[in-house]
Write a protein that holds these residues in place. Structure first.
Motif, PDB file in Angstrom:
ATOM      1  N   LEU A 273      -4.914   5.143  12.601  1.00  0.00           N
ATOM      2  CA  LEU A 273      -5.591   6.037  11.663  1.00  0.00           C
ATOM      3  C   LEU A 273      -5.792   7.416  12.301  1.00  0.00           C
ATOM      4  O   LEU A 273      -5.549   8.447  11.665  1.00  0.00           O
ATOM      5  CB  LEU A 273      -6.935   5.450  11.230  1.00  0.00           C
ATOM      6  N   ALA A 274      -6.218   7.441  13.563  1.00  0.00           N
ATOM      7  CA  ALA A 274      -6.426   8.720  14.251  1.00  0.00           C
ATOM      8  C   ALA A 274      -5.113   9.481  14.389  1.00  0.00           C
ATOM      9  O   ALA A 274      -5.070  10.708  14.202  1.00  0.00           O
ATOM     10  CB  ALA A 274      -7.049   8.477  15.626  1.00  0.00           C
TER      11      ALA A 274
ATOM     12  N   VAL B 274      -0.908  11.057   3.440  1.00  0.00           N
ATOM     13  CA  VAL B 274      -2.276  10.934   2.936  1.00  0.00           C
ATOM     14  C   VAL B 274      -2.505   9.525   2.388  1.00  0.00           C
ATOM     15  O   VAL B 274      -3.542   8.903   2.640  1.00  0.00           O
ATOM     16  CB  VAL B 274      -2.565  12.006   1.854  1.00  0.00           C
ATOM     17  N   GLY B 275      -1.510   8.999   1.660  1.00  0.00           N
ATOM     18  CA  GLY B 275      -1.618   7.628   1.157  1.00  0.00           C
ATOM     19  C   GLY B 275      -1.728   6.615   2.278  1.00  0.00           C
ATOM     20  O   GLY B 275      -2.533   5.669   2.203  1.00  0.00           O
ATOM     21  N   LEU B 276      -0.940   6.797   3.333  1.00  0.00           N
ATOM     22  CA  LEU B 276      -1.007   5.909   4.491  1.00  0.00           C
ATOM     23  C   LEU B 276      -2.371   5.996   5.161  1.00  0.00           C
ATOM     24  O   LEU B 276      -2.960   4.967   5.539  1.00  0.00           O
ATOM     25  CB  LEU B 276       0.100   6.260   5.487  1.00  0.00           C
ATOM     26  N   ALA B 277      -2.928   7.203   5.291  1.00  0.00           N
ATOM     27  CA  ALA B 277      -4.253   7.374   5.894  1.00  0.00           C
ATOM     28  C   ALA B 277      -5.326   6.678   5.054  1.00  0.00           C
ATOM     29  O   ALA B 277      -6.224   6.026   5.606  1.00  0.00           O
ATOM     30  CB  ALA B 277      -4.577   8.862   6.059  1.00  0.00           C
ATOM     31  N   ILE B 278      -5.236   6.780   3.743  1.00  0.00           N
ATOM     32  CA  ILE B 278      -6.206   6.109   2.862  1.00  0.00           C
ATOM     33  C   ILE B 278      -6.102   4.599   3.017  1.00  0.00           C
ATOM     34  O   ILE B 278      -7.111   3.883   3.092  1.00  0.00           O
ATOM     35  CB  ILE B 278      -5.995   6.544   1.396  1.00  0.00           C
ATOM     36  N   TRP B 279      -4.860   4.091   3.074  1.00  0.00           N
ATOM     37  CA  TRP B 279      -4.669   2.642   3.250  1.00  0.00           C
ATOM     38  C   TRP B 279      -5.228   2.174   4.589  1.00  0.00           C
ATOM     39  O   TRP B 279      -5.885   1.141   4.669  1.00  0.00           O
ATOM     40  CB  TRP B 279      -3.183   2.302   3.136  1.00  0.00           C
TER      41      TRP B 279
ATOM     42  N   TRP C  65      -7.621   3.616   6.314  1.00  0.00           N
ATOM     43  CA  TRP C  65      -9.080   3.719   6.214  1.00  0.00           C
ATOM     44  C   TRP C  65      -9.640   2.517   5.460  1.00  0.00           C
ATOM     45  O   TRP C  65     -10.649   1.936   5.864  1.00  0.00           O
ATOM     46  CB  TRP C  65      -9.463   5.024   5.523  1.00  0.00           C
ATOM     47  N   HIS C  66      -8.983   2.151   4.357  1.00  0.00           N
ATOM     48  CA  HIS C  66      -9.424   0.989   3.580  1.00  0.00           C
ATOM     49  C   HIS C  66      -9.344  -0.281   4.420  1.00  0.00           C
ATOM     50  O   HIS C  66     -10.265  -1.102   4.407  1.00  0.00           O
ATOM     51  CB  HIS C  66      -8.576   0.848   2.316  1.00  0.00           C
ATOM     52  N   ARG C  67      -8.244  -0.452   5.154  1.00  0.00           N
ATOM     53  CA  ARG C  67      -8.085  -1.624   6.017  1.00  0.00           C
ATOM     54  C   ARG C  67      -9.173  -1.664   7.088  1.00  0.00           C
ATOM     55  O   ARG C  67      -9.734  -2.725   7.374  1.00  0.00           O
ATOM     56  CB  ARG C  67      -6.705  -1.576   6.670  1.00  0.00           C
ATOM     57  N   ARG C  68      -9.509  -0.519   7.643  1.00  0.00           N
ATOM     58  CA  ARG C  68     -10.570  -0.439   8.653  1.00  0.00           C
ATOM     59  C   ARG C  68     -11.910  -0.834   8.053  1.00  0.00           C
ATOM     60  O   ARG C  68     -12.694  -1.564   8.653  1.00  0.00           O
ATOM     61  CB  ARG C  68     -10.633   0.999   9.195  1.00  0.00           C
ATOM     62  N   THR C  69     -12.181  -0.338   6.808  1.00  0.00           N
ATOM     63  CA  THR C  69     -13.452  -0.658   6.144  1.00  0.00           C
ATOM     64  C   THR C  69     -13.556  -2.145   5.849  1.00  0.00           C
ATOM     65  O   THR C  69     -14.611  -2.756   6.064  1.00  0.00           O
ATOM     66  CB  THR C  69     -13.583   0.149   4.834  1.00  0.00           C
ATOM     67  N   VAL C  70     -12.482  -2.746   5.379  1.00  0.00           N
ATOM     68  CA  VAL C  70     -12.481  -4.192   5.085  1.00  0.00           C
ATOM     69  C   VAL C  70     -12.728  -4.988   6.363  1.00  0.00           C
ATOM     70  O   VAL C  70     -13.511  -5.948   6.382  1.00  0.00           O
ATOM     71  CB  VAL C  70     -11.149  -4.605   4.408  1.00  0.00           C
TER      72      VAL C  70
END
Length: 196
Positions: A10-11, A175-180, A182-187
């Motif tokens: 993500l970073a 941007v889509g990859l970063a959102i995905w 981020w979502h994976r990290r949140t889950v």
């Protein structure tokens, strides 16, 4: 630091996106807001047959003039020069190119990045200088003379560099990859802390 070590993907993606956006905003000659602009892609250097006459003068007289837009870094340097009382160097025809074969398109841009293009004048003969580009479409007689002088059908054997006008979609994919990510990290965080 622990978060960066755990979420290196993500970073890395966010860092690459920030650099790409900064580079497009500062070093691109495209506008920051949504815009449509004419441009000419060089397809081939050509030999101009003598029967077409002085092509530079003909293109200059009858062609479409597309003024060169400086990028944001060049604009900033010009403003600083003006603050110190230094004039801008005048555009010179000393750096003028020989006539080239190209393709005239209209490009759709946003945030300094290209997202789409459509043919404007199609195949053209053009030259460039410090001032910009001057392009003129040829009729069938002109194309036939140019093809004969160069020994090939220039329109059939020259590929339009479409990727130069669509690479903004790579930024959106990032941007889509970063959102995905981020979502994976949140889950994962919610699972580790018992919220799921």
């Amino acid at each position: 630091m622990e978060v960066l070590r755990k979420e290196w993907a993500l970073a890395l993606v966010c860092g690459a996106l920030a650099l790409a956006l900064l580079g497009a905003l500062i070093f691109s000659d495209r506008y920051w807001v949504a815009a449509s602009r004419p441009t000419v892609d060089e397809l081939a250097e050509v030999k101009v047959p003598p029967e077409l006459g002085d092509m530079i003068a003909a293109i200059d007289d009858y062609g479409v003039h597309i003024q060169r837009v400086p990028n944001k870094a060049e604009q900033y340097i010009a403003m600083k020069r003006a603050q110190y009382g230094l004039g801008q160097p005048a555009p010179s025809y000393a750096n003028m190119s020989a006539p080239k074969f190209g393709y005239s398109v209209r490009e759709t841009t946003f945030l300094g990045m290209p997202f789409w293009y459509t043919a404007e004048y199609g195949h053209v003969l053009f030259f460039s200088s410090d001032w910009g580009v001057v392009a003129a479409p040829l009729n069938d007689i002109g194309h036939a003379a140019l093809d004969k002088a160069n020994g090939r059908d220039l329109r059939a054997t020259s590929m339009i560099p479409w990727w130069k006008h669509l690479w903004g979609w790579l930024f959106l994919a990032g941007v889509g990859l970063a959102i995905w990510l981020w979502h994976r990290r949140t889950v994962r965080w919610r699972a580790e802390n018992g919220f799921i």
